[in-house]
Design a protein around this motif. Structure first.
Motif, PDB file in Angstrom:
ATOM      1  N   ILE A 178       0.840  -1.203   0.000  1.00 21.44           N
ATOM      2  CA  ILE A 178       0.000   0.000   0.000  1.00 21.44           C
ATOM      3  C   ILE A 178       0.873   1.250   0.000  1.00 21.44           C
ATOM      4  N   LEU A 179       1.934   1.242   0.798  1.00 13.52           N
ATOM      5  CA  LEU A 179       2.814   2.410   0.855  1.00 13.52           C
ATOM      6  C   LEU A 179       3.574   2.606  -0.449  1.00 13.52           C
ATOM      7  N   ASP A 180       3.985   1.511  -1.092  1.00 10.67           N
ATOM      8  CA  ASP A 180       4.718   1.641  -2.352  1.00 10.67           C
ATOM      9  C   ASP A 180       3.861   2.226  -3.466  1.00 10.67           C
ATOM     10  N   ASP A 181       2.569   2.100  -3.349  1.00 11.83           N
ATOM     11  CA  ASP A 181       1.671   2.605  -4.388  1.00 11.83           C
ATOM     12  C   ASP A 181       1.430   4.111  -4.286  1.00 11.83           C
ATOM     13  N   ILE A 182       2.054   4.751  -3.306  1.00  3.83           N
ATOM     14  CA  ILE A 182       1.868   6.211  -3.185  1.00  3.83           C
ATOM     15  C   ILE A 182       2.589   6.896  -4.337  1.00  3.83           C
ATOM     16  N   ALA A 183       1.842   7.502  -5.195  1.00  2.00           N
ATOM     17  CA  ALA A 183       2.377   8.226  -6.350  1.00  2.00           C
ATOM     18  C   ALA A 183       1.261   9.108  -6.892  1.00  2.00           C
ATOM     19  N   PHE A 184       1.650  10.088  -7.679  1.00  3.44           N
ATOM     20  CA  PHE A 184       0.643  10.940  -8.308  1.00  3.44           C
ATOM     21  C   PHE A 184      -0.085  10.127  -9.382  1.00  3.44           C
ATOM     22  N   PRO A 185      -1.405  10.161  -9.460  1.00  8.21           N
ATOM     23  CA  PRO A 185      -2.378  11.017  -8.761  1.00  8.21           C
ATOM     24  C   PRO A 185      -3.133  10.296  -7.645  1.00  8.21           C
ATOM     25  N   VAL A 186      -2.477   9.423  -6.884  1.00  8.11           N
ATOM     26  CA  VAL A 186      -3.141   8.708  -5.793  1.00  8.11           C
ATOM     27  C   VAL A 186      -3.529   9.687  -4.690  1.00  8.11           C
ATOM     28  N   ASP A 187      -4.724   9.505  -4.165  1.00  7.02           N
ATOM     29  CA  ASP A 187      -5.192  10.353  -3.066  1.00  7.02           C
ATOM     30  C   ASP A 187      -4.698   9.754  -1.757  1.00  7.02           C
ATOM     31  N   LEU A 188      -4.001  10.542  -0.951  1.00  3.69           N
ATOM     32  CA  LEU A 188      -3.438  10.020   0.295  1.00  3.69           C
ATOM     33  C   LEU A 188      -4.531   9.658   1.297  1.00  3.69           C
ATOM     34  N   ALA A 189      -5.701  10.258   1.204  1.00  2.00           N
ATOM     35  CA  ALA A 189      -6.803   9.897   2.104  1.00  2.00           C
ATOM     36  C   ALA A 189      -7.255   8.471   1.849  1.00  2.00           C
ATOM     37  N   SER A 190      -7.306   8.052   0.580  1.00  2.00           N
ATOM     38  CA  SER A 190      -7.662   6.660   0.276  1.00  2.00           C
ATOM     39  C   SER A 190      -6.574   5.707   0.748  1.00  2.00           C
ATOM     40  N   VAL A 191      -5.315   6.138   0.654  1.00  2.00           N
ATOM     41  CA  VAL A 191      -4.225   5.313   1.187  1.00  2.00           C
ATOM     42  C   VAL A 191      -4.384   5.132   2.688  1.00  2.00           C
ATOM     43  N   HIS A 192      -4.776   6.178   3.372  1.00  2.00           N
ATOM     44  CA  HIS A 192      -4.990   6.087   4.818  1.00  2.00           C
ATOM     45  C   HIS A 192      -6.093   5.090   5.151  1.00  2.00           C
ATOM     46  N   LYS A 193      -7.184   5.113   4.417  1.00  2.00           N
ATOM     47  CA  LYS A 193      -8.275   4.173   4.673  1.00  2.00           C
ATOM     48  C   LYS A 193      -7.827   2.741   4.417  1.00  2.00           C
ATOM     49  N   ASN A 194      -7.139   2.519   3.314  1.00  2.00           N
ATOM     50  CA  ASN A 194      -6.671   1.166   3.013  1.00  2.00           C
ATOM     51  C   ASN A 194      -5.649   0.676   4.024  1.00  2.00           C
ATOM     52  N   LEU A 195      -4.848   1.594   4.528  1.00  2.00           N
ATOM     53  CA  LEU A 195      -3.761   1.194   5.413  1.00  2.00           C
ATOM     54  C   LEU A 195      -4.251   0.898   6.828  1.00  2.00           C
ATOM     55  N   PHE A 196      -5.166   1.683   7.327  1.00  2.00           N
ATOM     56  CA  PHE A 196      -5.548   1.567   8.734  1.00  2.00           C
ATOM     57  C   PHE A 196      -6.929   0.951   8.967  1.00  2.00           C
TER      58      PHE A 196
END
Length: 1602
Positions: free
Chosen positions: A447-465
């Motif tokens: 999940i962290l490796d997929d952080i890139a433009f144009p990924v929304d960091l809020a969606s990363v937060h939901k998926n991560l936690f």
């Protein structure tokens, strides 16, 4: 099993409709129930418990006491009300015991036994002397033999006449063919077959052969004849469109001597004849099967072979046979499993057919019907490993897709499917590792490796936690977050910002809840555990955590003071905590005091002065480069000549390490820039190069928040177009960082302000439009603003498009372009571009003509001028200049391409294309996809194409232009990735500006969408390097290698590989542009080596020598959770490279694979937490690598199983269990993704160890350890799936009985040896607790796997039977009925012979059945003495067996009374029946059926009973009820020996039960009062005047389950 229990439970109770004529109370209730279609519950005895006494209310059933009307307990007498109900206690135990102790008991018992013997003797009927003789075999002439055969076919001729002499001349298939043609009655045909068989068997016996061997061999041979005859009949059915070869083979395989002219089903007459013959064959088969004249198991397996091997025309007939004998299949789990597997295989083949027809649909329905019937009747048959593994999903869809399925049946089917799934996974229970956190951590990393433009960091937060499956508390996630931000296995400064933002979002989300993250404690624990990476990265992470308010520097400092971490000991290195406290960057209005505290942590005033000195030095260097930035009084000073920023960058590096850089980036520079912007009229203005230097200051110290403020300030101040161009470069090169900082919304607003400012001056920038559209599409702009941007863009495109139709054609050359050679001023180029647009914008290809024209001007006009002019043209084209360049490149032929890129203008063209990419006119991704890759592919194709065969006079093609073209393409690619040897390496402001611009272009190359194209370019470079090396041009080969290494060293490229290494590998190895090269296969080893070189990093190595142990150790050392995805690709590439290495011999490759397997298993199966990593990597194994890995693993597993011995030490046992758990789990994962076959040696070693361990478990007094049993079951299943490929010598479609017999492989025998201990251990475990009963079920499932697979590998292997298990000492008396039934279905019921005779070929009586009077002497003409048989077996058994002792109504009390007894209980024998008692009943039933076939009187009685039943069926209903009552009365008669009851001894309070004496013939037999009555022998219809054979037959033969 739960579903089976529910099915069995239905027999425990029954319901019946209520009658409406009962007493007044229940009448209304019963009536209401009846009117509503309901029935009241009525308690009845279980159907499986036999009644002891025959009564109307089942009260004579042992252990069953239903409530009946009028019983004493229901009488409310005065005594019952006051004192409660009291029963009388009386036991006859003492009376009987006293009587048995008397001296006269022995004579009395002897007298009683003599009386029984006299009664038995009196009941023995009279027989004549034995008169049986076998028929005589004679050799008759043709006429007499024909006459005899005609008599055989004539039912009017008695068999007693034909039995005098049986002619020779008919044997084998000729015999069956004669019977079929003559249509001999089935019973007479069976008699004739038995007559010939018995004669041949007697001949063999006379030659001193064992009788049993002779019977078995003759039956096997005759079974093969019958099966071959049936197969040939089916082979006459050919497909309508069968090829000639198939038709010829089918014709040759038929029983006719002439080949078939056509398919028998295509002609009405042939079809009628074939149907008649096949129908007779089926009836004859049924009779032979019932009489056991063919091997039943062999015949059933023959049916399975026909289902597997028959064509689509023969398949319905084979399925008809399977349906007819489905009841017989269901008696055996292995056979049912094989039938289901064959049906699934054929169904899968039919579903894959492209066309459908009614015939195919009907056949598919028949296949599905057999599968459904088998599953409903016997779900256990589908648990066999191969069957469930292949067809579990298809089984579920077949069962649940049944139309009209009742809800109750559907629920049962779902329960059975769930039970089978659980049982299939049960053996893997011991390998599960619930404590492993690696899956959870790996998911977080992905999940962290997929952080890139144009990924929304809020969606990363939901998926991560919040969305993922969590195995650890939230606080433990901090370790992974901190490690990901600092590990050297990942690159990019955005990681610290992403971690701080994610933790801040979670703190905000969980505010007010009980689970609030304690970041300070987690950070301290993470550092104390030694999980940190680079110190500078940790410092940057801490600074961002403090800046974002995620951590508190004060709390951190307090904890460190409390721990004593703030004091440095003499001679000791400072701790990491102290280093962080001293160097972390702190700044801000609220953080001024904290900054002072940080300074106070420094060691004395000397260190404080050093920080001030670094700040002053950096300011001084910055002032020397940009006058007026630090000292505003020098703002008007001229710029110094030959500015160099090397000293400035060095000072900034030292300042950043000290943590004091924020004073420069947050105070000095912002104030200076604001001052320059305010005094734009008086002071010197900052140039684009100055802004590049200031931006580089922020980038050097990694102060992205300061850079963000700086860029927003510039964007809001209406920058010039050149400055805007530079700002866009900085923004685009750090899109991932802005995403991680959640700064894109504010940055987008500033870009919109800049756009609005340009729009006021009627300026539209294409790059700004593109960036704003990207940001709007990612959701960083308001909908209204984004809509306005889209509208402005469409308006701009529309303004550049053609508004009318051009009447004149566009000229081939544009003479206006000649003005570029005379006037190169910006105003002149802008005017020229506007003029060209005005004249030619109505033509679609005018931009391409302009580009081709400037290419011709290259020798005359400088490249910067042309690049600037093309930039103006790009702004005036609706789609930009890039499509024009693409069309120019794709429009050239291979020859023209080689001439252009290999000609004298090639270096200039390469430089021009590089400049176009650098200026943003052509996008980097477009340059790679549309220019570089197509040209590279064409050039390499021309070079690698083999020359045609040499002919005299043929001119060989010159490869030199193609090779020079490769140099040009390499140069273009090098300038794109920043590897340009001509570039100035200095740190001048101009070079810094160009590097920032190039960095912005390269940032778009390392995105997931462009990474595959970049991988193809690297593959082209590797092939190009190999071509240069083969031509001994090592200099150019070195240039290609340098380009590859430069790409691999880019941090952004490494991060892109870490996200998706498989995409890079697929692009390099399997993309069409690579695989379509003429000699692509020869370059694959080089591509694999290049891929391994790219994937390696500083901590790992690629095995240079694939047979070196040290290299493999270093290679496997890189197997960590951070490099898991990369390691999977590395292993796959290394294995393929080893397989393609022609310099190694096969033995060396095997040794290398063995080395890799041993070291790999040592690393991942050591119990140190790497098993999950090994599971992920092992999915890449295939082919010989998988085989070798399995072989090495089997040897380790065998040693581990041996280590489970009772004599082993506890440490050895623990180590062995760890090895079994980890290695078993690893192999289980391997077999889920690929197949593997072990070498015979390790497989045999493992099976011997497993068998020895199973036998040792049987000898234990205590129950075995559950984990051990599960491991053994799993190992057997894995060994079955990894057994070497072996095809038994049985031709497809041939009967099993006629197959050649060869010795099976040794591993088949080892598998067979595991059957007996597994089944015995299952029987032992089933007697204990429920948990061990579950182990018993798992072991029986393992037996099912063994039986299914072993019979496939070696059909002729001898399998154990239930009698074998019993002979080894297993006591089945206390085995639960469900387990015993399962054992019987698995291993057959050989301990209870279904055939009551040892020789089914015994010839029967040929005399006609004539009714005899009661006093007539019965003829004794069978092969045994009937008088002796009756006297010794039938009559004694009938007289003494309790199940044959019905009680008459006169002596029955209506219900049994319960009395309190002492230790002598008459009902004890009724509670549980021993195995001997069960066998006793079967023996009795079989004996009766056996003797009935030799008794002519019995035959006459059967015929008479048949006629009586037909007569009774025609009578009225009243007479039928009368007959029924008479039959019931006859069944209730008891043959008992009653003692007279003394007068006056009867009690007045209750009736005494009649006294019954139970006679026992021997001391080891128990009374059988609780036994259920044996089912009557099955009657086989016999023709009049024949001596047809009658046997007991199997109950329910050939009955399909409803």
């Amino acid at each position: 099993m739960a579903a089976a229990a529910r099915k069995a439970g239905l027999a425990s109770s029954s319901t019946k409709p209520m009658s409406a004529g009962s007493s007044s109370g229940p009448v209304s209730l019963e009536k209401d129930l009846y009117e509503n279609g309901l029935v009241a519950y009525s308690l009845k005895a279980p159907s499986w418990r036999a009644p002891w006494l025959a009564t109307h209310d089942n009260s004579g059933t042992p252990q069953f006491y239903p409530t009946v009307e009028g019983q004493d307990e229901d009488q409310l007498t005065e005594q019952a009300v006051k004192s409660g109900f009291v029963t009388e206690s009386f036991s006859a135990h003492q009376l009987i015991y006293e009587k048995l102790k008397g001296d006269s008991i022995l004579p009395a018992l002897s007298k009683l036994a003599s009386a029984v013997a006299e009664r038995v003797q009196a009941r023995v009927p009279s027989y004549g002397p034995p008169a049986f003789r076998y028929p005589q075999r004679l050799t008759l002439n043709e006429a007499k033999r024909e006459s005899w055969v005609n008599d055989l076919a004539n039912p009017a001729v008695p068999l007693s006449k034909l039995a005098r002499a049986v002619p020779h001349g008919f044997r084998g298939e000729k015999l069956i063919d004669m019977l079929t043609v003559r249509q001999v009655p089935i019973q007479r045909a069976v008699w004739y077959i038995r007559a010939i068989g018995s004669s041949d068997i007697q001949t063999q016996i006379k030659s001193r052969r064992d009788a049993g061997v002779s019977v078995a061999q003759y039956t096997r041979e005759w079974s093969g004849v019958v099966q071959e005859y049936v197969r040939k009949q089916l082979a006459e059915i050919a497909l309508p469109d069968a090829p000639p070869s198939l038709a010829a083979s089918l014709s040759a395989s038929t029983s006719s001597s002439k080949p078939l002219a056509k398919n028998v089903l295509s002609d009405a007459e042939l079809r009628s004849n074939w149907s008649t013959r096949f129908g007779y064959t089926l009836r004859l088969l049924e009779a032979l099967y019932e009489e056991s004249l063919i091997e039943q198991e062999s015949f059933l397996r023959f049916i399975v072979l026909q289902v597997e091997a028959s064509n689509i025309g023969q398949l319905p007939f084979a399925l008809f046979l399977a349906e007819e004998y489905l009841g017989e299949f269901l008696l055996s789990e292995p056979l049912s499993a094989r039938l289901a597997n064959a049906c699934f295989t054929r169904l899968k083949d039919m579903l894959s057919e492209p066309t459908t027809s009614p015939h195919l649909e009907e056949t598919s329905h028949a296949l599905s019907s057999i599968i459904r019937s088998t599953f409903i009747a016997l779900p256990d048959a589908f648990v066999a490993g191969p069957l469930w593994t292949k067809y579990s999903k298809q089984l579920e869809s077949t069962m649940l897709a049944t139309p009209g399925l009742e809800p109750s049946l559907s629920e049962t089917i779902r329960a059975d499917l769930a039970d089978l799934k659980a049982r299939a996974e049960a053996s893997s229970e011991a390998t599960q590792d619930e404590e492993s956190l690696e899956p959870d951590e790996l998911e977080m990393i992905q999940i962290l490796d997929d952080i890139a433009f144009p990924v929304d960091l809020a969606s990363v937060h939901k998926n991560l936690f919040h969305k993922r499956r969590r195995r650890q508390p939230v606080s433990n996630d901090l370790n992974i977050l901190f490690s990901w931000a600092t590990t050297p296995d990942r690159s990019g400064s955005h990681r610290a910002y992403a971690v701080a933002s994610l933790i801040g979002m979670e703190l905000e989300f969980s505010a007010g809840s009980d689970t609030v993250l304690n970041v300070e404690a987690g950070f301290i624990r993470w550092i104390d555990d030694g999980m940190v990476g680079d110190r500078w990265a940790v410092t940057s992470l801490l600074a961002e955590l403090i800046r974002g308010g995620v951590m508190s520097y004060s709390l951190y400092l307090q904890k460190m003071i409390a721990r004593g971490e703030t004091e440095q000991r003499k001679g000791a290195c400072p701790s990491l905590h102290l280093h962080l406290l001293r160097t972390v960057a702190l700044f801000g209005e609220a953080g001024q005091s904290l900054a002072k505290r940080r300074i106070a942590m420094l060691a004395g005033s000397k260190a404080t002065d050093e920080s001030k000195r670094l700040i002053e030095r950096a300011e001084l260097e910055l002032e020397s480069v940009i006058p007026g930035v630090v000292n505003h009084t020098s703002a008007t000073s001229p710029l110094p000549p030959n500015r160099d920023c090397t000293a400035l960058l060095t000072a900034l590096d030292q300042l950043a390490k000290d943590g004091s850089h924020l004073s420069l980036t947050r105070q000095t520079i912002p104030h200076a820039v604001a001052r320059f912007l305010r005094h734009s009229g008086t002071d010197r203005q900052l140039s684009v190069e100055d802004h590049a230097i200031l931006a580089q200051v922020y980038l050097a110290v990694e102060d992205m928040w300061g850079l963000l403020q700086y860029l927003i300030l510039l964007l809001r101040s209406q920058p010039s177009r050149d400055l805007l161009f530079h700002i866009l470069d900085i923004v685009e090169s750090n899109l991932v960082g802005w995403t991680s900082m959640v700064a894109l919304p504010s940055l987008s607003q500033a870009l919109v302000v800049a756009h609005e400012g340009l729009k006021l001056h009627n300026i539209h920038d294409r790059r700004l439009f593109a960036l704003l559209r990207q940001l709007g599409g990612a959701g960083h702009l308001d909908a209204a603003v984004f809509g306005q941007i889209e509208q402005d863009f469409q308006s701009h495109v529309l303004s550049l498009s053609s508004r009318g139709t051009q009447t004149q054609g566009v000229p081939a050359t544009l003479p206006d372009l000649a003005a570029l050679a005379t006037d190169v001023s910006p105003q002149a180029m802008t005017q020229l571009a506007t003029t060209l647009w005005y004249r030619y914008h109505g033509f679609d290809n005018w931009g391409q003509l302009v580009f081709e024209g400037v290419i011709r001007l290259l020798p005359q006009v400088p490249i910067p001028t042309i690049s600037a002019f093309l930039r103006e043209i790009n702004e005036r084209l609706p789609a930009g200049l890039e499509p024009c360049v693409t069309r120019w490149m794709s429009g050239m032929s291979p020859t023209s391409l080689s001439a252009t890129l290999g000609g004298p203008l090639a270096p200039i063209i390469a430089q021009l294309l590089g400049e176009l990419v650098l200026e943003g006119t052509v996008s980097p991704s477009g340059a790679v996809t549309s220019i570089i890759l197509p040209a590279w592919h064409v050039l390499l194709t021309n070079i690698t194409t083999p020359p045609p065969p040499f002919n005299p006079g043929m001119v060989m093609e010159d490869k030199t232009p193609h090779l020079r073209g490769l140099e040009t393409i390499s140069s273009i690619f090098g300038s794109l990735i920043g590897c340009d040897p001509t570039r100035d390496p200095s740190q001048s402001p101009a070079e810094i500006l160009l590097r920032q611009r190039a960095e912005s272009r390269r940032a778009s190359l390392y995105t997931p969408t462009v990474l595959p194209d970049l991988g193809r370019c690297i593959a082209m470079l590797a092939i190009q390097q190999e071509l240069y090396t083969s031509r001994a041009d090592y200099e150019k080969s070195h240039v290609s290698s340098t380009l590859s290494l430069h790409v691999c060293g880019d941090p952004s490229f490494k991060m892109a590989i870490a996200r998706d290494p498989q995409s890079l590998a697929s692009a390099m190895l399997d993309s069409p542009s690579i695989s379509n090269l003429p000699t692509a296969r020869s370059f694959r080893p080089k591509l694999l080596a290049a891929l391994l070189l790219i994937l390696k990093d500083g901590s790992t190595t690629t095995p240079a020598s694939l047979v070196s142990t040290e290299d493999w150790d270093l290679f496997l050392s890189g197997l960590t959770i951070w490099r898991l995805a990369v390691s999977k690709v590395e292993v796959q590439a290394a294995l393929e490279r080893l397989a393609l290495d022609t310099s190694l011999q096969d033995s060396e490759k095997v040794e290398a694979l063995n080395t890799l397997s041993r070291h790999f298993l040592d690393r991942v199966c050591s119990g140190e937490g790497h098993t999950y990593l090994g599971e992920q990597v092992i999915r890449c194994y295939h082919g010989r690598a998988s085989d070798e890995l399995v072989s090495v693993a089997f040897s380790r597993l065998a040693e581990a199983v041996d280590g489970l011995a009772e004599t082993a030490s506890p440490e050895l046992r623990a180590s062995s269990l760890t090895t079994l758990r980890c290695t078993g789990r690893l192999l289980n994962t391997l077999l889920q993704s690929s197949s593997a076959a072990s070498r015979p040696g390790p497989l045999i070693q493992l099976l011997v160890a497993v068998r020895t361990c199973l036998e040792a478990l049987l000898e234990l007094d205590a129950p075995p350890q559950r984990e051990v049993v599960l491991h053994l079951a799993l190992l057997i299943g894995i060994a079955l799936r990894c057994a070497p490929a072996y095809s038994p010598p049985v031709l497809q479609g041939l009967p099993l009985a006629s197959a050649p017999t060869t010795a099976p492989p040794e591993w088949c025998e080892r598998f067979q040896e595991c059957l007996v201990p597994s089944a015995r251990l299952a029987a032992v475990l089933s007697k204990n607790t429920a948990t061990e009963c579950d182990l018993s079920s798992i072991l029986l499932d393992t037996c099912a796997h063994l039986l299914f697979s072993v019979t496939t590998m070696a059909p002729s292997i001898r399998l154990p039977t239930l009698q074998t298990l019993q002979s080894l000492g297993n006591d089945f008396d206390t085995v639960p009925d469900a387990i015993l039934s399962r054992l019987t279905r698995l291993f057959g019921s050989q301990s209870y012979p279904s055939v009551p005779t040892a020789n089914p070929w015994d010839l029967l009586d040929q005399a006609d059945a004539v009714p005899l009077k009661a006093n007539d002497v019965r003829p004794n003409v069978g092969p045994i003495d009937l008088a002796l048989f009756d006297a010794k077996l039938i009559e004694p058994l009938s007289a003494i067996t309790a199940l044959d002792v019905p009680m008459s109504p006169a002596t029955s009390s209506g219900h049994s009374e319960k009395g309190v007894q002492t230790n002598f209980d008459f009902e004890t024998p009724c509670q549980g029946l021993s195995l001997a008692a069960r066998d006793f009943r079967r023996t009795l039933a079989g004996g009766k059926a056996f003797v009935s076939r030799y008794d002519p009187q019995a035959k006459a009685n059967k015929e008479r009973e048949k006629m009586e039943k037909e007569k009774e069926a025609r009578e009225k209903q009243r007479e039928m009820r009368e007959k029924e009552r008479e039959r019931v009365e006859r069944e209730k008669e008891l043959i008992v020996v009653e003692s007279p009851t003394p007068k006056g001894s009867a009690s007045k309070k209750r009736k005494e039960a009649p006294q019954t004496e139970i006679l026992v013939l021997s001391d080891d037999e128990e009374p059988l009062g609780a036994k259920a009555q044996a089912p009557p022998a099955k009657k086989v219809k016999s023709s009049s005047g024949t001596g047809g054979k009658t046997t007991s037959g199997k109950s329910g033969s050939k009955k399909k389950p409803k």
